[in-house]
Design an enzyme around this catalytic site. Structure first.
Site, PDB file in Angstrom:
ATOM      1  N   ARG A 282       0.571  -1.387   0.401  1.00 12.35           N
ATOM      2  CA  ARG A 282       0.057   0.113   0.144  1.00 12.35           C
ATOM      3  C   ARG A 282       1.030   1.478   0.077  1.00 12.35           C
ATOM      4  NH1 ARG A 282      -3.299  -3.371  -1.122  1.00 12.35           N
ATOM      5  NH2 ARG A 282      -3.709  -2.805  -2.492  1.00 12.35           N
TER       6      ARG A 282
ATOM      7  N   SER B  21      14.714  15.776   1.884  1.00 15.07           N
ATOM      8  CA  SER B  21      15.530  15.025   2.993  1.00 15.07           C
ATOM      9  C   SER B  21      14.759  13.673   3.270  1.00 15.07           C
ATOM     10  CB  SER B  21      16.844  15.397   3.282  1.00 15.07           C
ATOM     11  OG  SER B  21      18.205  14.992   4.013  1.00 15.07           O
TER      12      SER B  21
ATOM     13  N   GLU C 137       2.044   1.718  -3.887  1.00 10.96           N
ATOM     14  CA  GLU C 137       0.594   2.344  -4.212  1.00 10.96           C
ATOM     15  C   GLU C 137       0.600   3.689  -3.806  1.00 10.96           C
ATOM     16  OE1 GLU C 137      -3.495   0.106  -5.111  1.00 10.96           O
ATOM     17  OE2 GLU C 137      -2.712   0.818  -2.759  1.00 10.96           O
TER      18      GLU C 137
END
Length: 146
Positions: free
Chosen positions: A87, A113, A90
């Site tokens: 997830r 960063s 995704e």
């Protein structure tokens, strides 16, 4: 001892003692996500943190020494199979380009960063189902011209 063996020893000791990442982080005075990343071998700990963690987990000096060793930063480049990790993969796949545009509109051309960085996880109670709040806090590093 390599980082993988260190990780297995730490995870076994953590389970044996019934401790959470929050418990361990509070014991050594660090953030849970950072401490977990050290124990997974993706970061290194200062000697005093490594020593204290090993005291809490009743692990030897060899584990402490490995905790302080500089890691090789890298991970499996295949698509994650774990549902939670997938997830997150995704989210970056779907929202990465739009998020990059929004960040660059606000800050200019550069990056966030992951070195001068912190991350926190919070549980937000909700009657429709509890929610996960991830906070990523990274210093903006502008690209420079020369």
């Amino acid at each position: 001892m390599d980082k993988l063996e260190m990780h297995h020893l730490i995870m076994a000791a953590k389970a044996r003692k019934g401790l959470s990442w929050d418990d361990l982080a509070n014991a050594v005075g660090k953030a849970p996500v950072w401490l977990a990343s050290v124990c997974y071998g993706m970061n290194s700990a200062p000697l005093e943190v490594a020593t204290h963690l090993c005291e809490v987990l009743e692990l030897d000096d060899q584990v402490a020494a490995t905790l302080t060793a500089f890691p090789v930063k890298g991970w499996d480049k295949s698509i994650p199979q774990d549902p939670l990790i997938y997830r997150l993969y995704e989210v970056v796949g779907v929202y990465g380009p739009p998020l990059k545009d929004v960040i660059q509109e606000k800050f200019g051309d550069g990056i966030m960063s992951a070195i001068d960085f912190s991350m926190h996880v919070e549980r937000i109670e909700d009657p429709k189902g509890d929610r996960v709040l991830l906070t990523l806090n990274g210093k903006f590093l502008p690209y420079r011209s020369w």
